[in-house]
Scaffold this active site. Structure first.
Site, PDB file in Angstrom:
ATOM      1  N   LYS A 132      15.043  94.610  54.383  1.00 36.58           N
ATOM      2  CA  LYS A 132      14.483  95.454  53.338  1.00 36.58           C
ATOM      3  C   LYS A 132      15.448  96.598  53.063  1.00 36.58           C
ATOM      4  O   LYS A 132      16.193  97.025  53.936  1.00 36.58           O
ATOM      5  CB  LYS A 132      13.141  96.037  53.788  1.00 36.58           C
ATOM      6  CG  LYS A 132      12.092  94.988  54.128  1.00 36.58           C
ATOM      7  CD  LYS A 132      10.854  95.653  54.685  1.00 36.58           C
ATOM      8  CE  LYS A 132       9.833  94.695  55.203  1.00 36.58           C
ATOM      9  NZ  LYS A 132       9.371  93.688  54.323  1.00 36.58           N
TER      10      LYS A 132
ATOM     11  N   HIS B 132      12.004  81.104  52.243  1.00 33.80           N
ATOM     12  CA  HIS B 132      12.999  80.604  51.294  1.00 33.80           C
ATOM     13  C   HIS B 132      14.389  80.521  51.920  1.00 33.80           C
ATOM     14  O   HIS B 132      15.186  79.669  51.547  1.00 33.80           O
ATOM     15  CB  HIS B 132      13.006  81.435  50.000  1.00 33.80           C
ATOM     16  CG  HIS B 132      13.589  82.806  50.146  1.00 33.80           C
ATOM     17  ND1 HIS B 132      12.853  83.886  50.591  1.00 33.80           N
ATOM     18  CD2 HIS B 132      14.833  83.255  49.908  1.00 33.80           C
ATOM     19  CE1 HIS B 132      13.635  84.953  50.601  1.00 33.80           C
ATOM     20  NE2 HIS B 132      14.839  84.596  50.200  1.00 33.80           N
TER      21      HIS B 132
END
Length: 170
Positions: free
Chosen positions: A105, A5
């Site tokens: 993350k 994305h």
């Protein structure tokens, strides 16, 4: 570790206008951008051993383990958990304009946005203002968690004019 994305957003931001809004026409323009991205070097953020892993630390007041200390993760894992790179697109419109990508993350905030920073004006309307002190105008497109569009226009000229901000939801 750069998610699809993010590359979609880069290609949508940098592509030329398609001849129509049919899927094939848009895809073709996006593909041109992706083909024009220069290969990464270590100067652009490519890590030679391939892995930047989350270290132990604190998040929201709680101690959290390092990625390799998580249950089920091999101690020698080379899985990237953070990436910061500078992309260059080899075409006439984007030559010399860096695209900075950061993703990972367990970051402090979960957000997706695009900042388009325009080139600085070669001269100014206010004679007593040094061009080097002016910050370039920006267009900030917030994708998530809340959609928004912010234009940061104008600079503090020293003549009592503060930067202007325009906020437009989409």
């Amino acid at each position: 570790m750069v998610p699809n994305h993010i590359m979609q957003l880069i290609s949508l931001t940098a592509m030329e206008p398609p001849i129509s809004f049919q899927a094939d026409a848009v895809r073709d323009e996006q593909a041109k951008i992706l083909h024009a991205v220069q290969p990464l070097s270590s100067e652009d953020g490519a890590h030679p051993d391939g892995a930047w892993a989350v270290r132990r630390g604190e998040m929201a007041g709680q101690h959290v383990p390092a990625y390799r200390a998580e249950p089920g993760v091999p101690p020698g894992s080379r899985t990237e958990t953070f990436v910061a790179v500078k992309l260059q697109v080899d075409n006439w419109r984007w030559a010399g304009v860096p695209f900075y990508l950061r993703t990972g993350k367990r970051l402090a905030s979960r957000s997706t946005y695009i900042v388009i920073q325009f080139r600085r004006a070669p001269f100014v309307l206010f004679r007593d203002t040094e061009v080097e002190k002016l910050t370039p105008n920006q267009l900030v497109l917030h994708i998530q968690p809340e959609e928004d569009c912010v234009a940061v226009c104008g600079q503090d000229t020293g003549a009592g004019h503060a930067p202007g901000y325009g906020r437009h939801g989409f």
